[in-house]
Design a protein around this motif. Structure first.
Motif, mmCIF file in Angstrom:
data_model
loop_
_atom_site.group_PDB
_atom_site.id
_atom_site.type_symbol
_atom_site.label_atom_id
_atom_site.label_comp_id
_atom_site.label_asym_id
_atom_site.label_seq_id
_atom_site.Cartn_x
_atom_site.Cartn_y
_atom_site.Cartn_z
ATOM 1 N N GLY A 109 -56.679 72.808 -109.658
ATOM 2 C CA GLY A 109 -56.933 74.223 -109.443
ATOM 3 C C GLY A 109 -56.670 74.717 -108.030
ATOM 4 N N GLU B 18 -58.036 82.754 -97.897
ATOM 5 C CA GLU B 18 -58.518 83.732 -98.863
ATOM 6 C C GLU B 18 -57.750 83.600 -100.165
ATOM 7 N N GLY B 19 -58.399 83.968 -101.242
ATOM 8 C CA GLY B 19 -57.739 83.978 -102.538
ATOM 9 C C GLY B 19 -58.161 82.826 -103.426
ATOM 10 N N GLU B 20 -57.848 82.960 -104.686
ATOM 11 C CA GLU B 20 -58.213 81.946 -105.676
ATOM 12 C C GLU B 20 -57.431 80.659 -105.440
ATOM 13 N N GLY B 21 -58.133 79.534 -105.465
ATOM 14 C CA GLY B 21 -57.475 78.241 -105.326
ATOM 15 C C GLY B 21 -57.164 77.849 -103.899
#
Length: 328
Positions: free
Chosen positions: A248, A218-221
């Motif tokens: 990224g 989970e989460g950005e990147g």
């Protein structure tokens, strides 16, 4: 073409030489002296005195080119990147690349254009110098010869001495002759020691259950891939593009990791492991432990040093991945 993120801020002072291994401190001194000589502009812009020397009576004395030899995990890339940083040369006149990136550059620009482009540099650093086929051997040998004639200083690392490259892979007389010619151009500095990534540490952490691999992605990147799907995708992408695939990304999650017995697949995973390590990306993996990624047959073959390096790096990254889960 600069040192990758993991080595963006390293220095000779941050290299942790093992007191029990004198060659490590000696390598720091030799690399530091070489960087100073490059920065002093010794012979810059003019023709060098001759081909690079194969050996030196004083390991701390800078030669025309320096070759850091040793097993995986002894800090050769750290030293090479430190040399790049320490050389008092404008950034646009010094270059840091992997051997694969150098051959890719020559393929993209053409040989003559590559010589012209690199001749504008005072220093070229080549990491993980590995010759896997005779074509690359001839290409790089000729390229280095042209650059040295134009006064470019070269520094390189590898897991094998120059005159042993190709041993156990090819037996062609011409191939071995080309390697010998290449070997004479470098002062070889040996870096002994254990793999620092695992010095006093346990083996690879146990794999994470696939359900937890998915739940924690989970989460950005943060990426999540099934291992077989990743392997299939890598076969469609040129290895020179594996780095940009990770732009990224801050953590990698893999489900269903299995032992690989196909050499082409294994070599692609080696390149991916190098790019993951360059970017210091934690890996959370389910399936088999990452130290069992390659079959015993592959680990005993001609590319064994590549595979052991990949296992070493992936094991370190999987520890980071396990730690990131524990901090949640």
């Amino acid at each position: 073409m600069v040192p990758p993120p993991r080595f963006r801020d390293v220095s000779f002072d941050s290299y942790r030489a093992d007191p029990a291994v004198p060659s490590q401190a000696a390598a720091v001194s030799a690399a530091r002296a070489f960087a100073t000589a490059v920065g002093d502009g010794d012979g810059a812009g003019g023709r060098r005195r001759g081909w690079f020397r194969r050996a030196a009576s004083d390991a701390s004395a800078p030669g025309e080119g320096i070759y850091l030899d040793g097993g995986f995990g002894v800090g050769k890339t750290h030293l090479l990147a430190s040399l790049w940083h320490a050389a008092l040369v404008p950034p646009e006149r010094k270059l840091f690349c992997t051997f694969v990136e150098l051959t890719n550059l020559a393929g993209a620009l053409g040989f003559a254009a590559t010589v012209e482009a690199l001749s504008a540099h005072r220093l070229v650093c080549v990491d993980e110098f590995e010759l896997d086929d005779p074509g690359d051997t001839v290409l790089v040998s000729t390229l280095l010869g042209r650059l040295s004639e134009r006064g470019v200083r070269l520094a390189a690392t590898s897991n094998t001495l120059p005159d042993q490259l190709g041993e156990g892979r090819f037996a062609a007389t011409d191939f071995l002759r080309e390697i010998q010619r290449l070997a004479e151009r470098f002062t070889v500095v040996r870096v002994d020691g254990e793999d620092y990534r695992h010095r006093g540490l346990p083996s690879a952490p146990p794999p994470v259950p696939d359900a937890l691999v998915a739940a924690s992605a989970e989460g950005e990147g943060v990426t999540l891939d099934d291992f077989d799907a990743l392997v299939a995708h890598l076969a469609t992408v040129h290895p020179s593009r594996y780095g940009p695939l990770l732009d990224g990304v801050r953590r990698v999650h893999l489900r269903g990791v299995r032992t690989v017995d196909d050499q082409s697949t294994a070599l692609r995973l080696v390149v991916l492991a190098d790019r993951l390590y360059d970017r210091d990306l934690p890996v959370v993996a389910g399936g088999v432990p990452l130290d069992r990624l390659f079959t015993p047959e592959l680990l005993a073959g001609g590319y064994r040093k590549k595979y052991f390096r990949a296992v070493s790096r992936l094991t370190a990254l999987s520890r980071d991945g396990a730690a990131s889960l524990g901090s949640r």
